[in-house]
Design an enzyme around this catalytic site. Structure first.
Site, PDB file in Angstrom:
ATOM      1  N   ASP A 287       0.868  -1.174   0.000  1.00 26.95           N
ATOM      2  CA  ASP A 287       0.000   0.000   0.000  1.00 26.95           C
ATOM      3  C   ASP A 287       0.905   1.224   0.000  1.00 26.95           C
ATOM      4  O   ASP A 287       2.091   1.140   0.330  1.00 26.95           O
ATOM      5  CB  ASP A 287      -0.934   0.004   1.213  1.00 26.95           C
ATOM      6  CG  ASP A 287      -2.141   0.926   0.981  1.00 26.95           C
ATOM      7  OD1 ASP A 287      -2.094   1.750   0.034  1.00 26.95           O
ATOM      8  OD2 ASP A 287      -3.125   0.828   1.726  1.00 26.95           O
TER       9      ASP A 287
HETATM   10  C1  BGC Z   1      -4.990   3.313  -0.122  1.00 25.38           C
HETATM   11  C2  BGC Z   1      -5.095   2.231  -1.185  1.00 25.38           C
HETATM   12  C3  BGC Z   1      -4.970   2.840  -2.548  1.00 25.38           C
HETATM   13  C4  BGC Z   1      -3.662   3.623  -2.643  1.00 25.38           C
HETATM   14  C5  BGC Z   1      -3.435   4.247  -3.992  1.00 25.38           C
HETATM   15  C6  BGC Z   1      -3.794   4.219  -0.333  1.00 25.38           C
HETATM   16  O1  BGC Z   1      -3.898   5.334   0.474  1.00 25.38           O
HETATM   17  O2  BGC Z   1      -4.933   2.717   1.154  1.00 25.38           O
HETATM   18  O3  BGC Z   1      -6.315   1.551  -1.049  1.00 25.38           O
HETATM   19  O4  BGC Z   1      -5.050   1.843  -3.522  1.00 25.38           O
HETATM   20  O5  BGC Z   1      -3.692   4.644  -1.676  1.00 25.38           O
HETATM   21  O6  BGC Z   1      -4.271   5.303  -4.222  1.00 25.38           O
END
Ligand code: BGC
Length: 754
Positions: A287
């Site tokens: 993540d």
């Molecule tokens: C989130 C993810 C997301 C990623 C990219 C993160 O803050 O937890 O779910 O895919 O950002 O945008």
């Protein structure tokens, strides 16, 4: 933007083993473009041609925007900056070998464009994932996934950050709207089908956030503590089912720690369970900001660092090169990291189906968005058949909830700016200013048009429909009093990074409903929430509809349900408690921490969340174990007709149940048959469900097979699922609290390997 490649640019003339006993002669195309080979073979062939530098490129992601997130990070090199799409993430391709770039975008409310949207961007604002789950309809989830996948391609992306399957352990979790509820079978099935639908459009989808990412407060610091047995039977089982059904190319590891170890460097989660027990052949991406080390992360199973500027350091850049040089990451492990990424790119079609961006199919998106909303909106109360509204509703008051603007959606990285809106000029955004350069921040509340006021007017032909914004309760009450029907819209905004402090509707909305319902007994409450909420006014309201975040056709769906063009068939994928005191954790852990947390600050606020309190008894299982009566149970939802469930019988071989469902009312409608089992000495659980449309008087006989893991418990000593010998109590009905038929299933002991 087009990041495809032309095979003609890469000239090869070789003979390759076709894998079917024959040697295939190909000319002009590289051997790894031979589709007769397996994805593993193709990955091996191309990897053999790669330099170390090229291999490192594939494991190291960039933020899809030229922005300095981390004060310590230098701006991207020129060639990367020029190529950056406006999106969540970007991994450069290797044109020399025809390896396409990986272009990543989010999903949960449609293909996300809120974060880095350029004006004029188009994406279908689909209902939130939680609403798709409340359809209890896997075929519909597949269709939603297919729209997501097609729009992802059409918009020039090939990796969809879809597949949120964290269980709803806490009804205050700000991201529950991005997930699929509290039950592993329902969540795994719905999310698995969404992934399958998306990937059938030749893109990679993730399942995320692995694992136990069940609250937002302190998500960067907290340790989710849950014993292995309970984890295998709950949060991990949801992932296991979603992965089996959806076969995602990638898994996104979570921000939080699990058992004290960060998810993206967690040997148990990544190496032991995911890649070992489940034999997951794809790659693990972090993540955004979820990486905390180089060798530790790589060795414990992380394959790709996403958008590294979100991390405190550049862990998989030069640091990984150094770790390879000093041997702290082995060549074999590094080879495996790159192989897994390439393998998924081949397996999911990124090589064979290069992107050709084009305008999205707006009509198709809208059609599926509406059908999904119509199947997922849940009728919670309908006293004296107040709904559907008939010809007697001549004067209708529409009150509150910006119902003159649109329907609420969720916030965060999944945000979608709906079709037809120019955020720089429209009044569609409330609660936040439009930022410079025509881009909007993901902290902004977004309302999807059209307005429920307009769709109600259109359905209520000839009736007088008046609107009051609900800001002044006295004026709303006066309008309600002068009307035959009052429809009050109330809402709760949820967004990534922030949890709700409690389960109450914010502001003065409870007081508004209370007063309006006291003034007019024909009050219908429409909830637009991302979570269950308390309803202190419930006994005074005539009818209640949970619309969740229903997307750009949500207003149509609401109106069509209110006026009976659609018979509601949604069922709750999450228990509605009466109050926080009924929850395993009446106060949400870390309540006083600043939200959202800043993971780049040097001091970490480490804390524990004890999920062993409820263990595998998430949601309705906790309520059953503690003998608590919820406000509305899991699986619950009314219809304009009624159903009878009977003749439940079960068989051990093949493991299955059969029963009859009858439409006992006067309208066509969709029943959702649910079968619950209570194994000897264990807690109740959903073991099968099936939605079926029935005409009045029609009976359908159904046979559903059961997954033995749902009847088993996980034996951690033996590392397998164990079905205990004994009698299993089975119940069939329309919800977890409405069991219409019972049966007993006798099983001998058996075991299942994970
Ligand atoms: C989130 C993810 C997301 C990623 C990219 C993160 O803050 O937890 O779910 O895919 O950002 O945008």
């Amino acid at each position: 933007m087009y990041f495809g490649y032309s095979c003609a640019a890469v000239l090869f003339a070789v003979a390759v083993f076709a894998g079917n006993g024959a040697w295939a002669q190909t000319a002009g195309t590289p051997p790894w473009m031979n589709t007769a080979l397996t994805p593993d073979q193709r990955a091996d062939l191309v990897q053999a041609q790669m330099t170390r530098e090229e291999e490192l490129t594939l494991v190291h992601g960039w933020f899809g925007k030229d922005e300095q997130i981390n004060p310590n990070s230098p701006p991207p090199p020129d060639e990367i900056r020029k190529a950056l799409p406006s999106s969540a993430g970007y991994i450069p391709g290797i044109p020399r070998l025809g390896i396409p770039a990986q272009l990543e975008t989010d999903a949960s409310l449609g293909v996300a464009n809120g974060r880095h949207m350029r004006l004029g961007d188009q994406a279908t604002a689909l209902p939130a994932s939680l609403l798709t789950a409340s359809s209890f309809n896997p075929a519909l989830a597949y269709e939603v996934g297919a729209v997501l996948g097609q729009e992802t391609r059409d918009k020039g992306f090939n990796v969809l950050l879809n597949g949120g399957v964290d269980l709803a352990r806490d009804p205050r979790n700000g991201r529950n709207f991005e997930y699929a509820g509290e039950d592993p079978l329902l969540a795994g099935t719905i999310v698995g089908e969404t992934i399958r639908g998306a990937q059938d459009r030749h893109i990679i989808s993730t399942a995320k956030h692995y694992a136990v990412n069940d609250q937002e407060i302190g998500r960067d610091w907290l340790s989710a503590n849950l014993d292995e047995k309970a984890m295998r039977e709950s949060d991990l089982l949801a992932f296991e089912i979603a992965i089996e059904r959806g076969d995602p190319g990638s898994i996104m590891c979570a921000y939080n720690r699990v058992g004290g170890v960060y998810s993206c460097e967690n040997d148990f989660l990544l190496n032991k369970v995911l890649k070992g027990d489940w034999k997951f052949p794809g790659y693990v991406m972090s993540d955004w900001g979820g990486v905390h080390s180089t060798a530790n992360a790589a060795n414990n199973g992380l394959d790709q660092e996403s958008a590294w500027v979100f991390d405190r350091e550049d862990f998989f850049g030069e640091a990984l090169n150094k770790a390879l040089a000093d041997g702290s990451v082995s060549e074999a492990r590094f080879h495996d990291m790159v192989h897994r990424i390439l393998r998924s790119m081949f397996a999911k079609g990124l090589f064979d189906h290069p992107l050709k961006p084009k305008p999205i199919d707006v009509k198709k998106g809208a059609e599926v968005a509406q059908r999904a909303a119509e199947e997922g909106i849940v009728l919670l109360k309908n006293d004296g058949n107040l709904l559907p509204l008939g010809a007697k509703a001549r004067r209708i008051a529409v009150i509150g909830g910006h119902a003159d603007v649109g329907v609420l959606s969720g916030g965060g990285s999944s945000q979608v700016i709906p079709i037809g809106n120019n955020p720089a000029t429209d009044e569609i955004l409330v609660g936040g200013a439009v930022s410079g350069g025509g881009r909007i921040p993901m902290e902004t509340m977004v309302y999807d048009p059209p307005s429920p006021l307009s769709t109600i007017k259109a359905e209520a032909r000839g009736a007088v429909v008046k609107f009051d914004d609900g800001g002044d309760i006295a004026s709303a009450v006066a309008l309600a009093r002068a009307s035959d029907i009052a429809v009050v819209f109330v809402q709760q905004w949820q967004r990534e990074g922030i949890d709700s402090p409690d389960i109450s509707l914010p502001g003065n909305q409870d007081a508004l409903v209370e007063a309006v319902a006291a003034a007019n007994p024909h009050t219908i409450v429409v909830l637009e929430t991302g979570n269950p909420v308390a309803m202190p006014w419930l006994d005074k309201a005539g009818a209640v509809l949970e619309a969740w975040y229903p997307g750009q056709r949500g207003a149509h769906a609401i109106a069509r349900i209110l006026f009976g063009k659609v018979n509601p068939s949604g069922r709750l994928p999450i228990t509605f408690p009466q109050s926080e005191s009924q929850l395993p954790r009446p106060v949400i852990p870390g309540k006083d921490l600043i939200q959202p947390s800043n993971r780049l600050t040097p001091t970490e606020t480490l804390f524990d969340v004890d999920y062993n309190i409820e263990g595998a008894d998430v949601g309705y299982k906790w309520f059953a174990a503690k003998n608590l009566k919820p406000l509305f149970p899991f699986g619950y939802g009314l219809s304009y007709t009624t159903f009878g469930y009977s003749g439940l019988a079960a068989a051990a071989t093949p493991l299955s149940v059969s029963f009859d469902v009858t439409n006992t009312g006067k309208r066509k409608g969709k029943a959702t048959a649910q079968v619950y089992a209570t194994p000897p000495g264990a807690s109740v659980r959903l073991v099968a469900f099936q939605k079926v449309e029935l005409k009045p008087g029609e009976t359908r006989h159904m046979t559903l097979t059961l997954d033995p893991r749902l009847l088993a418990s996980f034996d951690t000593a033996a590392q397998l699922w164990r079905v205990a010998a004994g009698d299993y109590a089975l119940g069939l009905g329309g919800s977890s609290a409405d069991i219409g038929a019972t049966a007993t299933l006798h099983l001998e002991e058996s075991t299942i390997k994970p």
